[in-house]
Design a protein around this motif. Structure first.
Motif, PDB file in Angstrom:
ATOM      1  N   THR A  24      98.709  82.801  -0.451  1.00  0.00           N
ATOM      2  CA  THR A  24      98.705  82.128  -1.744  1.00  0.00           C
ATOM      3  C   THR A  24      98.402  80.659  -1.538  1.00  0.00           C
ATOM      4  OG1 THR A  24     100.316  83.665  -2.701  1.00  0.00           O
ATOM      5  CG2 THR A  24     100.071  81.536  -3.782  1.00  0.00           C
ATOM      6  N   GLU A  25      97.399  80.174  -2.253  1.00  0.00           N
ATOM      7  CA  GLU A  25      97.051  78.756  -2.175  1.00  0.00           C
ATOM      8  C   GLU A  25      96.686  78.280  -3.573  1.00  0.00           C
ATOM      9  OE1 GLU A  25      94.164  77.685   0.742  1.00  0.00           O
ATOM     10  OE2 GLU A  25      95.145  78.780   2.361  1.00  0.00           O
ATOM     11  N   SER A  26      96.482  76.995  -3.702  1.00  0.00           N
ATOM     12  CA  SER A  26      96.082  76.446  -4.998  1.00  0.00           C
ATOM     13  C   SER A  26      94.977  75.424  -4.804  1.00  0.00           C
ATOM     14  CB  SER A  26      97.272  75.798  -5.708  1.00  0.00           C
ATOM     15  OG  SER A  26      97.767  74.698  -4.980  1.00  0.00           O
ATOM     16  N   LEU A 273      94.554  85.121 -10.111  1.00  0.00           N
ATOM     17  CA  LEU A 273      94.476  83.715 -10.481  1.00  0.00           C
ATOM     18  C   LEU A 273      95.586  83.388 -11.477  1.00  0.00           C
ATOM     19  CD1 LEU A 273      90.619  83.285 -11.030  1.00  0.00           C
ATOM     20  CD2 LEU A 273      91.963  82.355  -9.135  1.00  0.00           C
ATOM     21  N   THR A 274      96.236  82.244 -11.258  1.00  0.00           N
ATOM     22  CA  THR A 274      97.290  81.793 -12.154  1.00  0.00           C
ATOM     23  C   THR A 274      97.135  80.296 -12.381  1.00  0.00           C
ATOM     24  OG1 THR A 274      98.803  83.437 -11.209  1.00  0.00           O
ATOM     25  CG2 THR A 274      99.774  81.677 -12.549  1.00  0.00           C
ATOM     26  N   PRO A 275      96.898  79.851 -13.616  1.00  0.00           N
ATOM     27  CA  PRO A 275      96.854  78.413 -13.873  1.00  0.00           C
ATOM     28  C   PRO A 275      98.271  77.831 -13.858  1.00  0.00           C
ATOM     29  CG  PRO A 275      96.536  79.621 -15.914  1.00  0.00           C
ATOM     30  CD  PRO A 275      96.599  80.652 -14.828  1.00  0.00           C
ATOM     31  N   LEU A 276      98.424  76.694 -13.208  1.00  0.00           N
ATOM     32  CA  LEU A 276      99.734  76.064 -13.075  1.00  0.00           C
ATOM     33  C   LEU A 276      99.882  74.822 -13.944  1.00  0.00           C
ATOM     34  CD1 LEU A 276     100.139  76.256  -9.175  1.00  0.00           C
ATOM     35  CD2 LEU A 276     100.923  77.905 -10.886  1.00  0.00           C
ATOM     36  N   GLU A 303      95.133  73.004 -12.351  1.00  0.00           N
ATOM     37  CA  GLU A 303      95.465  73.516 -11.023  1.00  0.00           C
ATOM     38  C   GLU A 303      95.561  75.034 -11.109  1.00  0.00           C
ATOM     39  OE1 GLU A 303      98.635  72.985  -7.317  1.00  0.00           O
ATOM     40  OE2 GLU A 303      99.149  72.196  -9.305  1.00  0.00           O
ATOM     41  N   PHE A 304      94.759  75.694 -10.284  1.00  0.00           N
ATOM     42  CA  PHE A 304      94.775  77.152 -10.211  1.00  0.00           C
ATOM     43  C   PHE A 304      95.427  77.592  -8.909  1.00  0.00           C
ATOM     44  CE2 PHE A 304      91.197  76.626 -13.164  1.00  0.00           C
ATOM     45  CZ  PHE A 304      91.458  77.631 -14.093  1.00  0.00           C
ATOM     46  N   GLN A 305      96.273  78.569  -9.004  1.00  0.00           N
ATOM     47  CA  GLN A 305      96.820  79.224  -7.818  1.00  0.00           C
ATOM     48  C   GLN A 305      96.128  80.567  -7.639  1.00  0.00           C
ATOM     49  OE1 GLN A 305     101.276  79.550  -6.944  1.00  0.00           O
ATOM     50  NE2 GLN A 305     100.809  81.644  -7.575  1.00  0.00           N
ATOM     51  N   TRP A 306      95.757  80.891  -6.400  1.00  0.00           N
ATOM     52  CA  TRP A 306      95.188  82.207  -6.125  1.00  0.00           C
ATOM     53  C   TRP A 306      96.029  82.923  -5.083  1.00  0.00           C
ATOM     54  CZ3 TRP A 306      93.784  83.435  -1.166  1.00  0.00           C
ATOM     55  CH2 TRP A 306      93.433  82.392  -0.297  1.00  0.00           C
ATOM     56  N   SER A 307      96.100  84.234  -5.237  1.00  0.00           N
ATOM     57  CA  SER A 307      96.822  85.080  -4.293  1.00  0.00           C
ATOM     58  C   SER A 307      95.936  86.273  -3.944  1.00  0.00           C
ATOM     59  CB  SER A 307      98.142  85.580  -4.884  1.00  0.00           C
ATOM     60  OG  SER A 307      98.990  84.491  -5.211  1.00  0.00           O
TER      61      SER A 307
END
Length: 498
Positions: A24-26, A273-276, A303-307
């Motif tokens: 998981t990174e952003s 994808l998850t917007p933070l 800021e988007f986080q991806w896993s």
């Protein structure tokens, strides 16, 4: 097609025991309409502001720019665009090659003087840029009809496939929609978003997507105008059709929810994808001297986080890849291993792939024959080419190319099997393999070294139009340059993704 046998995200066929791991990174994405028209036409002062914008972009991992144009070559006296100023102090290692100003030469839109103005900067690599112009436009230089001058540009959208890590890819779209507030403009906006949805359904099926840019949609407008449409409806229908979601549906945006500069997203292809966050950078992109904004648009950062499940390296440790000369973080690792996984190549007798060696015409025949599934084929008893007799090791593959109308050989009657394949010949091979499809803009390849009179203009134009190539950093296609084996792996993989 070989896409069905490509390794799953995070898998390793390197034989080195690599273990799939969750990761998981952003990253921080920015969309910014920089108002880069010449000063006399711009809503801001780009000659002052563009150099000030440039270093500020380095705080963002991904930058999507609109109204960012390059000067024509040769330049037009007293007409200055500002792309060089915008990117002059940017440090991103990966950046798009700007579209070249058509100056009225685009037969699809003869009124267009400038390109789409869509560019991107990225800290992670991305594939070829696919640019598409909107199907229609309204408004020229005389805006007394209420138009916003959209027909003066090749306004549309662009897409590129970004590689965030080994096996982790996101299709990222940059758009600039029809402006203006007339009934005609509203009708064209409906067409715009239908065209974008069509493209997504064709090219990004099941994939993770980010869409950012200047939507020109005021989504707080919920009552249809005389055209029967409303901005809210257009945006809602587009989301419903494509499965994407406005970032503001996930992150609290407050009073900024309906601003026309937007980001939207969806997960897919093993990537979540998850917007933070969602924040306009009003306190960043301002002039220190007088606190004036640097554009007539606000810069939006999300800021988007991806896993995803990924492998620790691309090709495994040195000596553990499919080929000993394609290991570690080799730039074409994924493409070459995809080629090997599909049985298109087994490399050379010494075990290597020889990635930088040129492709020969006999090797091209073998690549295309195997890529097509090594179809059952009975070669003729009489050879087509005097330099490819039945005893030739690639006789079957070359005769199959002839039977499929992929090649007709040279004017002297020979095939020249050991001759190096040029980039223009590669374009012709792939274009014919695809059935010689109609080129979206016949006679317009979009490269300065491929004029309309070029004998391979249609094949090269098709290659660019479908996103198999975006050319070189200098904007050229280099038609007579040799095709390396690693480049051919990339071309075939992109062809397979069509």
């Amino acid at each position: 097609m070989l896409g069905t046998v490509a390794p799953a995200a995070g898998s390793s066929d390197a034989g080195g025991g690599a273990v799939e791991i969750p990761r998981t990174e952003s990253f921080l994405a920015l969309t910014y309409n920089v108002a880069g028209l010449p000063a006399a036409l711009s809503g801001s002062e780009p000659h002052i502001n563009s150099p000030l914008i440039s270093p500020l972009l380095n705080d963002y991992d991904l930058v999507l720019l609109q109204e960012d144009w390059v000067d024509p070559v040769p330049p037009i006296p007293n007409v200055d665009f500002h792309h060089d100023d915008i990117v002059g102090d940017a440090l991103h290692p990966f950046r798009s090659v700007p579209g070249r100003p058509p100056l009225g030469t685009d037969t699809r839109r003869p009124s267009a003087l400038v390109a789409d103005g869509l560019n991107r900067l990225s800290d992670t690599p991305f594939g070829p840029i696919r640019r598409r112009m909107w199907p229609g436009c309204f408004g020229g230089a005389d805006q007394s009809d209420g138009g916003a001058g959209d027909c003066l540009s090749q306004k549309g959208f662009s897409m590129a496939r970004h590689r965030l890590a080994s096996g982790v890819e996101v299709d990222i779209y940059n758009l600039h929609a029809e402006a203006g507030g007339t009934v005609t403009d509203q009708s064209l906006q409906v067409q715009d978003y239908d065209a974008l949805a069509d493209f997504i359904e064709l090219h990004s099926v099941g994939r993770a997507i980010i869409v950012g840019g200047d939507t020109n949609l005021h989504t707080d407008q919920t009552h249809p105008d005389a055209s029967g449409s409303a901005d809210f409806d257009i945006w809602s229908d587009f989301q419903a059709r494509t499965g994407i979601a406005d970032v503001c549906a996930v992150v609290a945006c407050g009073g900024d929810e309906h601003v026309i500069d937007k980001f939207a997203f969806r997960s897919g292809g093993g990537v979540t994808l998850t917007p933070l966050s969602h924040a306009f950078q009003d306190d960043v992109f301002i002039r220190e001297s007088d606190s004036e904004p640097l554009s007539d648009h606000r810069a939006l950062a999300v800021e988007f986080q991806w896993s995803a499940i990924v492998a620790p390296t691309d090709c495994g440790p040195a000596g553990a890849g499919v080929f000993p000369d394609v290991v570690g973080m080799h730039a074409f690792c994924a493409e070459i291993e995809w080629l090997a996984d599909g049985g298109v190549t087994g490399g050379y007798a010494d075990g290597g792939f020889h990635p930088t060696s040129p492709v020969t015409r006999q090797s091209m025949a073998a690549f295309l024959y195997r890529y097509s599934g090594s179809p059952a084929f009975t070669a003729p008893t009489e050879p087509t080419f005097p330099d490819v007799p039945p005893s030739h090791p690639f006789f079957l593959e070359i005769e199959w190319l002839v039977s499929e109308a992929v090649t007709g050989g040279f004017a002297d009657g020979g095939y020249h099997p050991g001759t190096t394949v040029s980039r223009q010949a590669m374009a012709s091979f792939l274009h014919r393999l695809a059935g010689a499809p109609v080129v979206p803009a016949p006679g317009a390849a979009g490269f300065p070294d491929v004029p309309p009179s070029h004998p391979f203009v249609n094949a090269i134009g098709w290659l660019e139009a479908v996103g198999i190539t975006g050319g070189f950093a200098d904007g050229g296609f280099h038609p007579t340059s040799a095709v390396s084996r690693q480049a051919m792996a990339a071309f075939l993989q992109r062809y397979d993704a069509l």
